[in-house]
Motif scaffolding. Structure first.
Motif, PDB file in Angstrom:
ATOM      1  N   GLN A 148       3.910   0.787   1.394  1.00  0.00           N
ATOM      2  CA  GLN A 148       4.061   0.833  -0.141  1.00  0.00           C
ATOM      3  C   GLN A 148       4.150  -0.835  -0.965  1.00  0.00           C
ATOM      4  O   GLN A 148       5.276  -0.928  -0.161  1.00  0.00           O
ATOM      5  CB  GLN A 148       4.817   2.165  -0.749  1.00  0.00           C
ATOM      6  CG  GLN A 148       6.402   1.899  -0.099  1.00  0.00           C
ATOM      7  CD  GLN A 148       7.392   3.137  -0.701  1.00  0.00           C
ATOM      8  OE1 GLN A 148       6.699   4.369  -0.604  1.00  0.00           O
ATOM      9  NE2 GLN A 148       8.326   2.696  -1.118  1.00  0.00           N
ATOM     10  N   LYS A 182      -4.152   5.435   6.636  1.00  0.00           N
ATOM     11  CA  LYS A 182      -5.068   6.461   5.427  1.00  0.00           C
ATOM     12  C   LYS A 182      -4.193   6.431   4.674  1.00  0.00           C
ATOM     13  O   LYS A 182      -2.910   6.037   3.979  1.00  0.00           O
ATOM     14  CB  LYS A 182      -4.371   8.180   5.728  1.00  0.00           C
ATOM     15  CG  LYS A 182      -5.548   8.145   7.269  1.00  0.00           C
ATOM     16  CD  LYS A 182      -4.924   9.345   7.873  1.00  0.00           C
ATOM     17  CE  LYS A 182      -5.317   9.959   8.581  1.00  0.00           C
ATOM     18  NZ  LYS A 182      -5.030  11.117   9.621  1.00  0.00           N
ATOM     19  N   ASN A 183      -4.616   6.977   2.883  1.00  0.00           N
ATOM     20  CA  ASN A 183      -4.375   6.612   1.693  1.00  0.00           C
ATOM     21  C   ASN A 183      -3.438   7.795   1.529  1.00  0.00           C
ATOM     22  O   ASN A 183      -3.212   9.005   2.273  1.00  0.00           O
ATOM     23  CB  ASN A 183      -5.527   6.608   0.677  1.00  0.00           C
ATOM     24  CG  ASN A 183      -6.469   7.964   0.502  1.00  0.00           C
ATOM     25  OD1 ASN A 183      -6.149   8.595   1.313  1.00  0.00           O
ATOM     26  ND2 ASN A 183      -7.696   7.778  -0.152  1.00  0.00           N
ATOM     27  N   GLU A 184      -3.055   8.168   0.549  1.00  0.00           N
ATOM     28  CA  GLU A 184      -1.440   9.731   0.156  1.00  0.00           C
ATOM     29  C   GLU A 184      -2.327  10.589   0.507  1.00  0.00           C
ATOM     30  O   GLU A 184      -2.262  11.984   0.656  1.00  0.00           O
ATOM     31  CB  GLU A 184      -1.451   9.130  -1.219  1.00  0.00           C
ATOM     32  CG  GLU A 184       0.091   8.489  -1.646  1.00  0.00           C
ATOM     33  CD  GLU A 184       0.528   8.508  -2.883  1.00  0.00           C
ATOM     34  OE1 GLU A 184       1.941   8.775  -2.797  1.00  0.00           O
ATOM     35  OE2 GLU A 184       0.001   8.006  -4.187  1.00  0.00           O
ATOM     36  N   GLN A 185      -3.803  10.802  -0.146  1.00  0.00           N
ATOM     37  CA  GLN A 185      -4.634  11.877   0.010  1.00  0.00           C
ATOM     38  C   GLN A 185      -5.294  12.147   1.137  1.00  0.00           C
ATOM     39  O   GLN A 185      -6.000  13.263   1.528  1.00  0.00           O
ATOM     40  CB  GLN A 185      -6.049  11.236  -0.815  1.00  0.00           C
ATOM     41  CG  GLN A 185      -6.085  11.477  -2.437  1.00  0.00           C
ATOM     42  CD  GLN A 185      -5.196  10.046  -2.769  1.00  0.00           C
ATOM     43  OE1 GLN A 185      -5.846   9.049  -2.149  1.00  0.00           O
ATOM     44  NE2 GLN A 185      -4.425  10.069  -3.918  1.00  0.00           N
ATOM     45  N   ASP A 186      -4.336  11.671   2.572  1.00  0.00           N
ATOM     46  CA  ASP A 186      -5.184  11.451   3.489  1.00  0.00           C
ATOM     47  C   ASP A 186      -6.236  11.158   4.084  1.00  0.00           C
ATOM     48  O   ASP A 186      -7.014  11.850   4.958  1.00  0.00           O
ATOM     49  CB  ASP A 186      -4.551  12.762   4.430  1.00  0.00           C
ATOM     50  CG  ASP A 186      -4.168  12.820   5.755  1.00  0.00           C
ATOM     51  OD1 ASP A 186      -3.441  12.522   5.680  1.00  0.00           O
ATOM     52  OD2 ASP A 186      -4.989  14.279   6.336  1.00  0.00           O
ATOM     53  N   HIS A 207       4.735   2.794   7.735  1.00  0.00           N
ATOM     54  CA  HIS A 207       4.574   3.103   6.130  1.00  0.00           C
ATOM     55  C   HIS A 207       4.504   2.319   4.900  1.00  0.00           C
ATOM     56  O   HIS A 207       5.270   0.824   5.361  1.00  0.00           O
ATOM     57  CB  HIS A 207       5.711   4.619   5.336  1.00  0.00           C
ATOM     58  CG  HIS A 207       5.496   5.838   6.157  1.00  0.00           C
ATOM     59  ND1 HIS A 207       4.501   6.818   5.998  1.00  0.00           N
ATOM     60  CD2 HIS A 207       5.930   6.227   7.570  1.00  0.00           C
ATOM     61  CE1 HIS A 207       4.564   8.121   6.436  1.00  0.00           C
ATOM     62  NE2 HIS A 207       5.178   7.562   7.551  1.00  0.00           N
ATOM     63  N   LYS A 215       0.408   3.842  -2.044  1.00  0.00           N
ATOM     64  CA  LYS A 215       1.274   4.266  -0.657  1.00  0.00           C
ATOM     65  C   LYS A 215      -0.238   4.447   0.474  1.00  0.00           C
ATOM     66  O   LYS A 215      -0.553   5.177   0.291  1.00  0.00           O
ATOM     67  CB  LYS A 215       2.417   5.108  -0.030  1.00  0.00           C
ATOM     68  CG  LYS A 215       2.757   5.003  -1.590  1.00  0.00           C
ATOM     69  CD  LYS A 215       3.695   6.842  -1.742  1.00  0.00           C
ATOM     70  CE  LYS A 215       4.772   6.191  -3.161  1.00  0.00           C
ATOM     71  NZ  LYS A 215       6.184   7.541  -3.306  1.00  0.00           N
ATOM     72  N   PHE A 216       0.271   3.834   1.620  1.00  0.00           N
ATOM     73  CA  PHE A 216      -0.676   4.337   2.909  1.00  0.00           C
ATOM     74  C   PHE A 216       0.128   4.191   4.282  1.00  0.00           C
ATOM     75  O   PHE A 216       1.485   4.059   4.392  1.00  0.00           O
ATOM     76  CB  PHE A 216      -1.538   3.104   3.369  1.00  0.00           C
ATOM     77  CG  PHE A 216      -1.459   2.364   2.052  1.00  0.00           C
ATOM     78  CD1 PHE A 216      -3.264   2.967   2.110  1.00  0.00           C
ATOM     79  CD2 PHE A 216      -1.642   1.705   1.198  1.00  0.00           C
ATOM     80  CE1 PHE A 216      -3.948   2.369   0.358  1.00  0.00           C
ATOM     81  CE2 PHE A 216      -1.724   1.324  -0.092  1.00  0.00           C
ATOM     82  CZ  PHE A 216      -3.541   1.520  -0.174  1.00  0.00           C
ATOM     83  N   THR A 217      -0.478   4.900   5.243  1.00  0.00           N
ATOM     84  CA  THR A 217       0.029   5.124   6.376  1.00  0.00           C
ATOM     85  C   THR A 217      -1.383   4.880   7.452  1.00  0.00           C
ATOM     86  O   THR A 217      -2.220   5.033   7.414  1.00  0.00           O
ATOM     87  CB  THR A 217       0.345   7.243   6.798  1.00  0.00           C
ATOM     88  OG1 THR A 217       0.893   7.958   5.470  1.00  0.00           O
ATOM     89  CG2 THR A 217       1.060   7.229   7.978  1.00  0.00           C
TER      90      THR A 217
END
Length: 161
Positions: free
Chosen positions: A78, A104-108, A76, A88-90
């Motif tokens: 951020q 990916k961003n927060e909206q996946d 993660h 925020k990213f994953t």
């Protein structure tokens, strides 16, 4: 764009064509401390604790974010951008046996994919970066500093366990 490993300690550079965009160098590999200069701005990343599962991002000497691993193996990232917005990213591996990653961003939504290419002469992985979605709030070059560090941290944590 390409992320090219420059050293066995995890240091890397990002190239667009043959032009170098930035380098991230580990100033203390054992402790996980790294720094990069992007557009004449110094970015430092260093672990927050003894077990090195979370690192802090400093820009201009100010703490702007973190990089850490969750219980499910996802990284993660951020940080607060120049406009003061928290992003925020994953980052996750795209296959069990593969060394590829996707961000990916927060909206996946997938923002970028990092496709590994092994250089057997160097015994290191280099990556081809494919942008999938353009986010106007994100400086892609700055984000790549954090993504490259997060990939190294992920490999270090998962290979130690």
């Amino acid at each position: 764009m390409n992320l090219i490993s420059t050293s066995g300690n995890g240091s890397f550079k990002v190239l667009e064509g043959h032009q170098e965009i930035f380098k991230l160098n580990y100033t203390n590999w054992f402790l996980g401390k790294a720094e990069a200069f992007l557009d004449r701005q110094k970015i430092e990343i260093k672990p927050k604790g003894l077990f090195q599962t979370k690192s802090e991002i400093r820009k201009h000497g100010k703490n702007i974010g973190t990089i850490g691993m969750s219980w499910n193996g996802k990284m993660h990232i951020q940080y607060t951008n120049e406009e003061g917005k928290l992003l925020k990213f994953t980052l996750e591996r795209t296959g069990f046996w593969q060394s590829d990653f996707c961000l990916k961003n927060e909206q996946d939504e997938v923002l970028m994919e990092l496709k590994a290419s092994t250089n057997w002469k160097k015994l290191k992985l280099d990556y081809t970066i494919v942008f999938k979605y353009e986010d106007t709030q994100v400086d892609n070059n700055e984000l790549l500093v954090y993504v490259g560090y997060a990939m190294n941290l992920h490999v270090a944590i998962t290979s130690a366990s």
